[in-house]
Design a protein around this motif. Structure first.
Motif, mmCIF file in Angstrom:
data_model
loop_
_atom_site.group_PDB
_atom_site.id
_atom_site.type_symbol
_atom_site.label_atom_id
_atom_site.label_comp_id
_atom_site.label_asym_id
_atom_site.label_seq_id
_atom_site.Cartn_x
_atom_site.Cartn_y
_atom_site.Cartn_z
ATOM 1 N N VAL A 53 -6.180 -0.949 3.426
ATOM 2 C CA VAL A 53 -6.435 -1.218 2.007
ATOM 3 C C VAL A 53 -7.659 -0.433 1.550
ATOM 4 O O VAL A 53 -7.636 0.275 0.535
ATOM 5 C CB VAL A 53 -6.670 -2.731 1.771
ATOM 6 C CG1 VAL A 53 -7.355 -2.991 0.431
ATOM 7 C CG2 VAL A 53 -5.338 -3.480 1.848
ATOM 8 N N ALA A 54 -8.748 -0.575 2.306
ATOM 9 C CA ALA A 54 -9.993 0.086 1.924
ATOM 10 C C ALA A 54 -9.811 1.597 1.905
ATOM 11 O O ALA A 54 -10.181 2.282 0.939
ATOM 12 C CB ALA A 54 -11.107 -0.306 2.892
ATOM 13 N N GLU A 55 -9.237 2.096 2.946
ATOM 14 C CA GLU A 55 -9.136 3.555 3.063
ATOM 15 C C GLU A 55 -8.249 4.151 1.979
ATOM 16 O O GLU A 55 -8.571 5.195 1.405
ATOM 17 C CB GLU A 55 -8.615 3.926 4.458
ATOM 18 C CG GLU A 55 -9.622 3.548 5.549
ATOM 19 C CD GLU A 55 -9.264 4.121 6.905
ATOM 20 O OE1 GLU A 55 -10.095 4.001 7.829
ATOM 21 O OE2 GLU A 55 -8.164 4.693 7.053
ATOM 22 N N ILE A 56 -7.131 3.500 1.713
ATOM 23 C CA ILE A 56 -6.232 4.059 0.698
ATOM 24 C C ILE A 56 -6.833 3.871 -0.696
ATOM 25 O O ILE A 56 -6.691 4.738 -1.562
ATOM 26 C CB ILE A 56 -4.836 3.421 0.795
ATOM 27 C CG1 ILE A 56 -4.215 3.720 2.158
ATOM 28 C CG2 ILE A 56 -3.933 3.916 -0.336
ATOM 29 C CD1 ILE A 56 -3.897 5.167 2.425
ATOM 30 N N VAL A 78 -9.890 4.103 -1.413
ATOM 31 C CA VAL A 78 -10.883 5.167 -1.540
ATOM 32 C C VAL A 78 -10.201 6.530 -1.673
ATOM 33 O O VAL A 78 -10.623 7.378 -2.467
ATOM 34 C CB VAL A 78 -11.849 5.101 -0.341
ATOM 35 C CG1 VAL A 78 -12.767 6.304 -0.327
ATOM 36 C CG2 VAL A 78 -12.661 3.810 -0.400
ATOM 37 N N PHE A 114 -14.949 10.229 2.989
ATOM 38 C CA PHE A 114 -15.323 9.488 1.778
ATOM 39 C C PHE A 114 -16.435 8.484 2.053
ATOM 40 O O PHE A 114 -17.066 7.986 1.142
ATOM 41 C CB PHE A 114 -14.114 8.757 1.201
ATOM 42 C CG PHE A 114 -12.952 9.665 0.910
ATOM 43 C CD1 PHE A 114 -13.124 10.825 0.162
ATOM 44 C CD2 PHE A 114 -11.696 9.367 1.398
ATOM 45 C CE1 PHE A 114 -12.053 11.660 -0.095
ATOM 46 C CE2 PHE A 114 -10.627 10.201 1.138
ATOM 47 C CZ PHE A 114 -10.791 11.350 0.396
ATOM 48 N N TYR A 115 -16.602 8.164 3.297
ATOM 49 C CA TYR A 115 -17.605 7.158 3.666
ATOM 50 C C TYR A 115 -18.886 7.797 4.183
ATOM 51 O O TYR A 115 -19.704 7.132 4.815
ATOM 52 C CB TYR A 115 -17.038 6.213 4.719
ATOM 53 C CG TYR A 115 -15.912 5.329 4.212
ATOM 54 C CD1 TYR A 115 -16.104 4.500 3.099
ATOM 55 C CD2 TYR A 115 -14.675 5.306 4.837
ATOM 56 C CE1 TYR A 115 -15.077 3.686 2.633
ATOM 57 C CE2 TYR A 115 -13.640 4.488 4.383
ATOM 58 C CZ TYR A 115 -13.847 3.691 3.276
ATOM 59 O OH TYR A 115 -12.844 2.880 2.820
ATOM 60 N N ILE A 156 -16.591 5.748 -3.730
ATOM 61 C CA ILE A 156 -15.886 4.725 -2.959
ATOM 62 C C ILE A 156 -14.670 4.261 -3.748
ATOM 63 O O ILE A 156 -13.628 4.905 -3.701
ATOM 64 C CB ILE A 156 -16.828 3.549 -2.596
ATOM 65 C CG1 ILE A 156 -18.051 4.069 -1.809
ATOM 66 C CG2 ILE A 156 -16.104 2.484 -1.773
ATOM 67 C CD1 ILE A 156 -17.771 4.604 -0.413
ATOM 68 N N ILE A 186 -22.306 6.118 3.839
ATOM 69 C CA ILE A 186 -22.639 4.851 4.492
ATOM 70 C C ILE A 186 -23.296 5.138 5.839
ATOM 71 O O ILE A 186 -22.680 5.751 6.710
ATOM 72 C CB ILE A 186 -21.377 3.979 4.694
ATOM 73 C CG1 ILE A 186 -20.664 3.786 3.352
ATOM 74 C CG2 ILE A 186 -21.754 2.644 5.340
ATOM 75 C CD1 ILE A 186 -19.409 2.938 3.427
ATOM 76 N N ASN A 239 0.701 4.336 -0.791
ATOM 77 C CA ASN A 239 0.246 5.633 -0.278
ATOM 78 C C ASN A 239 -0.111 5.603 1.199
ATOM 79 O O ASN A 239 -0.642 6.576 1.727
ATOM 80 C CB ASN A 239 -0.928 6.157 -1.111
ATOM 81 C CG ASN A 239 -0.490 6.505 -2.522
ATOM 82 O OD1 ASN A 239 0.686 6.751 -2.767
ATOM 83 N ND2 ASN A 239 -1.429 6.509 -3.448
ATOM 84 N N SER A 240 0.185 4.498 1.862
ATOM 85 C CA SER A 240 0.001 4.481 3.312
ATOM 86 C C SER A 240 1.094 5.277 4.017
ATOM 87 O O SER A 240 0.991 5.525 5.217
ATOM 88 C CB SER A 240 -0.053 3.033 3.827
ATOM 89 O OG SER A 240 1.141 2.347 3.517
ATOM 90 N N ILE A 255 -10.199 10.536 5.940
ATOM 91 C CA ILE A 255 -10.728 9.516 5.039
ATOM 92 C C ILE A 255 -12.190 9.203 5.352
ATOM 93 O O ILE A 255 -12.962 8.817 4.463
ATOM 94 C CB ILE A 255 -9.807 8.281 5.080
ATOM 95 C CG1 ILE A 255 -8.570 8.600 4.217
ATOM 96 C CG2 ILE A 255 -10.510 7.038 4.560
ATOM 97 C CD1 ILE A 255 -7.439 7.654 4.352
ATOM 98 N N ILE A 315 0.862 -1.190 0.000
ATOM 99 C CA ILE A 315 0.000 0.000 0.000
ATOM 100 C C ILE A 315 0.891 1.230 0.000
ATOM 101 O O ILE A 315 1.128 1.841 1.038
ATOM 102 C CB ILE A 315 -0.930 0.029 1.242
ATOM 103 C CG1 ILE A 315 -1.499 -1.374 1.544
ATOM 104 C CG2 ILE A 315 -2.054 1.027 1.048
ATOM 105 C CD1 ILE A 315 -2.347 -1.448 2.808
ATOM 106 N N LYS A 354 -0.171 10.439 2.280
ATOM 107 C CA LYS A 354 -1.597 10.420 2.606
ATOM 108 C C LYS A 354 -2.094 11.847 2.872
ATOM 109 O O LYS A 354 -3.133 12.272 2.340
ATOM 110 C CB LYS A 354 -1.805 9.537 3.841
ATOM 111 C CG LYS A 354 -3.142 8.871 3.910
ATOM 112 C CD LYS A 354 -3.387 8.185 5.248
ATOM 113 C CE LYS A 354 -2.613 6.900 5.435
ATOM 114 N NZ LYS A 354 -3.133 6.111 6.605
ATOM 115 N N GLY A 375 -13.200 -1.197 -1.395
ATOM 116 C CA GLY A 375 -13.219 0.061 -0.659
ATOM 117 C C GLY A 375 -13.944 0.015 0.674
ATOM 118 O O GLY A 375 -13.967 1.008 1.414
ATOM 119 N N ILE A 376 -14.560 -1.100 0.990
ATOM 120 C CA ILE A 376 -15.366 -1.141 2.218
ATOM 121 C C ILE A 376 -14.950 -2.255 3.166
ATOM 122 O O ILE A 376 -15.668 -2.566 4.122
ATOM 123 C CB ILE A 376 -16.874 -1.265 1.878
ATOM 124 C CG1 ILE A 376 -17.135 -2.484 0.999
ATOM 125 C CG2 ILE A 376 -17.380 0.008 1.201
ATOM 126 C CD1 ILE A 376 -18.623 -2.766 0.763
#
Lengths: 441, 503, 441, 503
Positions: free
Chosen positions: B354-357, B359, A29-30, B386, A33, A8-9, A26, A6, A14, B254-255
């Motif tokens: 994984v999901a967060e990056i 997105v 973005f959710y 997402i 939900i 961009n972690s 972040i 990953i 970031k 993404g979730i």
């Protein structure tokens, strides 16, 4: 956490990206939900092994608990085969370019299109048929689809089985044909869509009556579908030579390891007649001229019959399937050539016959169908011990015995299906016979 | 290279690999075993396979490989909804062991405890990730998993005497296999279209459901990347008429760890191990699928299941209500082991990252893509997405006459993939980008720069774009031949007969 | 015979080619070889295994008789190290393009040149030195050449050894320097060409006096040559930081398997001073502009010092060496990055110290040099049993014990050199201590 | 691709692979183990290595690999005297087993019986092929084998009190390492030139030998491909003055099973396992060398030797007269196993076929090459050659001003290698082609067609040839920078300092 998978972690990156998109964090973005759907605890998973070496030790440690067909002498077949896989097959299918490619266009992925088209062509030579699909998932799917194709071609709904088939395949057909077609009954009748023949049969027999089953289908106006292990076609006549309309099966024996069931790929072949071609749900790659004279291009033949193009109006459905194994089988056939396939087939039949003879001489074993030709498999009946007992005893002696048939073919009694490959030496076969003699004594 | 066909490279007598010689003792004992074949079943003429030395075969396929663009070699964010994430090489190395590759799937369970434990542990992990009770790993890919779910839905209703339920509802932005599998299983398919905001239309669903409803097959987020916040209401509507709700989780990346299928009330779901759990896509398979179900559906799972009695792992074939086999044996083991290894290298915290990056990457790409004149992101303007976004080049096409497909072929000249995405083209001039977590900011910037460059070319030099590719192995196909039964050629045999011999 | 490795062995092709060259048979090509020199019998070699599967079975059967460091817990080091090899290293060095390439030009083999130049650069960052060679065969050759370089730079002929060195390396130096330089004596004197220091030493010690040895060399007008295992340089200061003139050693620990001694490759690094650069026998790749602005080209720096260019007038001699391992070490350093190398070094020192402490508590074991820092190796002396007895007992328990030193370092008594890697868990180390406790009880 | 430098791809904080975490128990027990280091030995500043994610590293090196032309991918007959034959993939597969890769060379012999048996059997096979009594597999490559032979020659004479022998004689067409190793070992080097027929000059040898002669180091056939029929006389002349005769058998491929070093009276010889016995050359190593010696020289072989007592294989380190180590441990094991496997796949009959077809291929290539106007094959006009031919483009160069080097660089545009061969350029405008047995007639025809095409271009469009390559990753180097101490840059550090910071 900075993780190698990953990039961009990395915290600085970031932060930079969040700023670029104008987001505070972040979570933003959710926002869509609903809270009620949010999992507000960490997933309950095992602690990760972030060091690559830790992961390797863990997974190797688990896999080491398996006893492979390289670790123990094996006579297992019955749908998955541990034939020799030439090193070049493994080399080609582990190339990053092929292994990690997916759905590119015929230009930047020209190599994939050409390799799969060549696979189709190589299978075409082996089968002496003009149309072969890009592999579907496995031989079961190939047979199931071939039968549904026969149903669509004939407008009829019954499949008759001419020979014993793999009980697992039967289970697949029961599910896949349900509601659309029925299975069973005589090799005749107005309702007959297809006669299905396995060649060789599940019990290893090269049934001399196979051409008659094909003829019966034709006599009834049905489609003759032959399921065929292609490994034998260096010595066995291709089903097209006695009139088969659709030939199908699994290419796993052609240069692909068993992979504990992961090595399967299905082929379906027909004559080049539109009534058949239009019924394929699979992709069919074709060769085509390009804007530049003399170049070979490749692309999808008759795409507008697939569910990719037509959703539910397409023929059955299609996703991805087992393309890499198609490329691999192409490499295998290219390496083997006509002489290799002939020698291989002769060697299989000879070893099979030798082992049948050897086991026939073991008290307590009866070789079934001993009087007809076999390619590489044959069934035996044990008298005196159960098949499970014999299997356990062989395992104690470091041998994977043949597939136990007692439950799936109760009519055969306590029985098992033995398989030879070209890897078996005379000493291997003699050893099996000797061990069985002791076990059954 | 522009490598010729292998059929054109044959020289009689050359050999690529030799089978083991037959021991003399066997040959003596059995003679010519093929003599037992009836003449009609004895091959008369050897197959016309090409004859090449080993190096020539290797060289041919290595050159073809170099004419192919794997995810390992490019910034592979443009494969429509099918972007491949990084598939770690260590996992490839692990599955090459003879302890897996040369394991026969029919071996006795006592000799396969290692791989059975991995299958069992993998099921447990996917159950936790989805919230489901049981998971099967048997399906060979995503579409096969959709089929499996449909088959279980059919078996479930049949077991309750409700075989009259003959309709399946899906959405236009769900993968075509949802509609096609349902149809193949005998269902009538009802397709919902998006409302003005891009969400599947809830009112349309309410109008569609009835006691004929077997199930809703739905994706969320759909390929637009928009998460449907009323997803639970969709599920509830279907449940209210006795139907089942089945979640196509191909877009789960993404979730992960954010929201789960079970939490929204779904009865079934499926994952693509190759999309979400990193297994390589192998030119289009073998992949691997997984279906998760609630306890009510568990009896219908494919057979066998993997069980553990506290000491020993075993395959349970005794499942009377099972739909049976969807595939030989227990699934695509190498991919399951790869996916298992991938999850084990990340853990809960890693999956969430994984999901967060993924997105973050997607929204970054969205921001940058929208700076290119001529690009838009239809539906839900201004909303975050997402995992992916379906873009439209409608404005650019209107201005220049250059179509999305042309842009994709021109992108190939810059060494990246770009796929216009699934029929039907509901979004005009579509392009779906899905960056996943695998690509760095620098990669995304480079991809956007390529898109910008091509868009500029479309304005300044549209002919170059319209006639692309120019730097690929070959030039644009004359596609008509592919749909003409008189000249299409699926094999070398057919090509010889229909094209070469005819000219 | 038609053989897969010999395409033109196909009889028809052979005949065609003979005709083309106007030869009656192949014997004609050997007309210049006098009959007295002709071997008129077949070579007496084992019968061939023409089937690929036969060959695989034969060779795998032999190799299976080995017990690898994956099969048994290992504490072997002493010049070859079973560190973790990241999968990407193996992936890259098994690529056909790299594995089968050889002596192409900087154009069609641009990738090889760039990868090796980057390797030099990555090592340069690790070592903080400006000149690093394309790898020579192994660390022994690197040290031997570094010392002869020192001899040429100074015009002197004596090498003083500041620290204990690998006895096998000493054997190599005795042969390679013979006639040109002598080995031994004090760290001072007008005849002193070089002081050689191992860092860490063969016995695993990070000798706190290392900078003093370097200073002594300089005080005598000699060249300070430091042999250095690069794996520790995430935590250890690079020798250049305390004045080393030539740093050299083996890169096998950097992402390369032991390969039973086949994984070695030597590096030599110096400052960018012509007096050093001109003395390299090895190839040095340089970055260079091309005819097109902005392109990076690569080529040989100062080629006219090599024996390729000058035969016996070149510096020593040069052939091919171990380029693929150089590429691999470059991949390794790229993967590890600064953080990886630091974590790795810290982890090695911690495990080493932990094991030293654990073994120190075992009755019958004396840990040598326990008071000074160690990177990953340390020596122990056994009291009560011979080192060979202990080694045999460990082997019986499935452990490869440390390298036995009793013969090579008799002054240490019954002794052995233990090595940890990052693969050792606490449980592994505790297990060794527990087994030794039992063995020595 | 034209892939940028890895140093330019760094992003702080990215990680490529993570080392295993330290168990908490160790950390607690020892604390910070690095604290024991004196400050001068503790690294203060982390090394300025680039920081990249794993996929980025992989992609970088995969792209570089695609910018490289391995023997597997081209018709590789133009690598001067160094043509690589086909290196079978099955052998690569065999050596990747952890049973070899992860075998520590310091293991007890009891745990390495398999590899020791292979070393032992390989020695026996090479002894039979060369006719020698003992063979060492320790040298890391051909040049190292030459060094080993020179060191044994030195030790042999020293053991007999004849260290006054201080001259070594070699020929100009022998590999430069023969001269250079002899010089490095302290010998004066005398070089023989060819006579008018292209053979090494026997009269010159007779004039050169004396009681100062330690040895003759000679190749046969030399790089011209001409077999010296008087080779035994050369050996006899050297023996007559008490010198040793050492055979550089790098060019043995064409004479396997035809003639042997021992039969011509040689005392020592060496093979390159990568040239003659098929191991891959790995971008220039690791390779592997083997030295064969008569019984008289055997005591001086490097230590240890591999011995067999009838039950068990073991390493014998107790060799008091040995020259000692030329390399750590016992040689490049993976290549020895590959070469062993290759011989085992061919047997005596197969090796002879290798030789015969290699020679057939070479003479076929010679016939076809000489049809190209402007090409000649100096020396021994009209004679057959063994394994290779050194051609000359002198005529073409005179006509067009295009040099052999230009032709080579232009050949790269056609996707093949071509190397002008070793200094000194005794043959003007040289090119050495060596087809081995690996290439098919079609391959050779294609190679000749490329040569013909380039030669025609040299006449019709010399500028294109002179400025080649045009289709490689990069264009012609401005080479002056490589010999200028002010700007040469062997590392990124040096490049930053000398070039980037300076501009």
């Amino acid at each position: 956490m900075e993780h190698p998978y990953i990039p961009n972690s990395a915290p600085r990156v970031k932060a930079e990206m969040l700023a670029a998109v104008g987001a505070a964090d972040i979570e933003e973005f959710y926002a869509d939900i609903p809270e009620s759907l949010r999992l507000r605890r960490p997933l309950d998973l095992p602690a990760p092994m972030r060091g690559e070496a830790d992961l390797v030790r863990h997974v190797e440690g688990l896999l080491d608990r398996n006893t492979s067909t390289r670790d123990a002498l094996s006579f297992l077949g019955g749908g998955s085969y541990a034939h020799h896989v030439p090193a070049v097959c493994d080399e080609v299918n582990s190339r990053s370019e092929f292994l990690t490619a997916y759905a590119g266009e015929p230009y930047e992925d020209h190599g994939r299109f050409q390799a799969l088209w060549e696979y189709q062509g190589l299978m075409g030579e082996l089968l002496e048929m003009d149309v072969v699909n890009v592999p579907t998932y496995d031989g079961f799917q190939a047979v199931a689809t071939a039968l549904r194709m026969a149903g669509r071609v004939t407008g009829r709904t019954r499949v008759a089985l001419a020979t014993p088939i793999d009980p697992a395949l039967r289970s697949k057909l029961d599910d896949y044909l349900r509601g659309a077609m029925t299975i069973g009954g005589p090799l005749e009748g107005d309702d007959l869509a297809a006669v299905y023949t396995a060649y060789p049969t599940y019990l290893g027999v090269v049934d001399p009556k196979t051409p008659e089953y094909v003829a019966a289908a034709h006599a009834a106006g049905a489609v003759a579908v032959v399921g065929c292990d292609p490994i034998g076609l260096g010595v066995l006549a291709p089903p097209s030579s006695f009139g088969a309309d659709i030939v199908c099966g699994d290419i796993q024996p052609l240069g692909i390891h068993p992979h504990f069931g992961g090595g399967h790929a299905g082929y379906i072949a027909t004559r080049d007649e539109q009534r058949f071609v239009q019924e394929f749900p699979s992709r069919l790659f074709g060769i085509v001229p390009t804007a530049v004279e003399g170049e070979y291009g490749f692309g999808d033949v008759y795409y507008d019959r697939t569910s990719f193009a037509l959703r539910e109006e397409g023929k059955e459905w299609v996703g991805t399937a087992a393309a890499l194994w198609g490329i691999t089988a192409g490499v295998y056939l290219s390496l083997m050539g006509p002489a290799g396939m002939a020698e291989l087939g002769e060697g299989l039949m000879a070893r099979c016959r030798y082992l049948m003879d050897a086991l026939a001489s073991v008290p307590g074993i009866e070789v079934l169908d001993a009087g007809v030709p076999h390619l590489k498999e044959f069934a035996v009946r044990y008298t005196g011990k159960t098949a499970a007992e014999v299997d356990d005893a062989l395992r104690d002696r470091g041998i994977h015995g043949g597939v136990v048939l007692s439950k799936t073919f109760p009519e055969l009694g306590e029985s098992a299906l033995y398989c030879v490959t070209e890897l078996h030496t005379q000493a291997d076969l003699d050893r099996l016979a000797a061990e069985l003699k002791e076990i059954l004594a | 290279w522009d490598e010729s066909l292998i059929f054109e490279q044959s020289t009689p007598g050359q050999r690529g690999v030799l089978p083991p010689a037959l021991d003399a003792g066997i040959a003596e004992s059995v003679g010519d075993a093929t003599a037992s074949l009836p003449p009609a079943l004895r091959r008369q003429k050897p197959p016309a396979l090409p004859e090449l030395g080993q190096q020539a075969v290797l060289r041919h396929y290595l050159r073809l490989s170099q004419e192919n663009l794997g995810a390992d070699l490019n910034i592979d964010v443009g494969q429509g909804t099918c972007t491949m994430k990084y598939s770690p090489k260590v996992n490839d190395q692990l599955i090459r062991s003879h302890k897996l590759a040369r394991l026969h799937p029919g071996q006795h369970d006592d000799t396969t405890q290692g791989v059975l434990e991995i299958l069992w542990r993998m099921e447990k992990m996917l159950a936790e990730i989805s919230g489901m009770d049981r998971v099967t790993l048997q399906p060979g890919a995503g579409s096969a998993a959709i089929w499996t779910n449909v088959a279980m839905i059919r078996a479930y209703h049949a077991s309750r005497g409700e075989s009259h339920r003959d309709q399946v509802i899906t959405t236009i932005f769900s993968h075509p296999s949802n509609a096609a599998c349902a149809k193949t299983a005998g269902y009538e398919v009802i397709t919902l279209y998006p409302d003005a905001d891009g969400y599947p239309d809830l009112e349309a669903l309410k109008a569609a459901v009835s006691d004929r409803t077997a199930a809703l097959l739905i994706t969320n987020p759909e390929d637009t990347g928009i998460f449907n916040p009323r997803i639970k209401e969709f599920v509830d509507v279907v449940h209210s008429v006795g139907g089942l709700a089945c979640y196509d989780q191909a877009n789960a990346n993404g979730i992960l760890g954010i929201t789960r299928a079970r939490d929204a009330g779904f009865d079934l779901c499926h994952f693509n191990l190759h999309k979400t759990f990193s297994t390589p896509h192998a030119c289009g398979g073998p992949a691997a699928g997984a279906c998760g179900v609630t306890g009510a559906l568990a009896p219908f799972l494919p057979s066998p299941t993997v069980e553990f009695d506290g000491e020993r792992y075993f395959l349970d074939h005794d499942r009377p209500e099972s739909i049976g086999k969807v595939r030989p044996y227990t699934g695509v083991a190498p991919n399951i082991v790869r996916a298992y290894s991938w999850i084990m290298s990340l853990g809960a915290e890693g999956l969430r990252e994984v999901a967060e990056i993924a997105v973050l990457n997607n929204n970054y790409l969205l921001t940058e893509m929208l700076k290119i004149p001529g690009v838009s992101a239809p539906y839900a303007k201004g909303k975050r997405r997402i995992e992916q976004v379906r873009y439209s080049w409608e404005e650019l096409a209107g201005e220049t006459g250059v179509h999305s497909e042309d842009i994709g072929l021109r992108a190939a000249d810059y060494g990246v993939h770009y796929w216009t995405s699934h029929h039907p083209y509901l979004v005009p001039e579509p392009a779906t980008l899905e960056p996943t977590e695998s690509y760095s900011k620098a990669d995304l910037d480079e991809y956007v720069a390529i898109m910008r460059a091509v868009a500029e070319e479309a304005r300044t030099d549209p002919e170059t774009v319209r006639t692309a590719p120019h730097r690929s192995s070959v030039h644009r196909n004359r596609e008509a031949a592919l749909d003409d039964p008189n000249v299409w050629a699926v094999t070398w045999r057919a090509y010889r007969r229909k094209v070469l011999d005819a000219s």
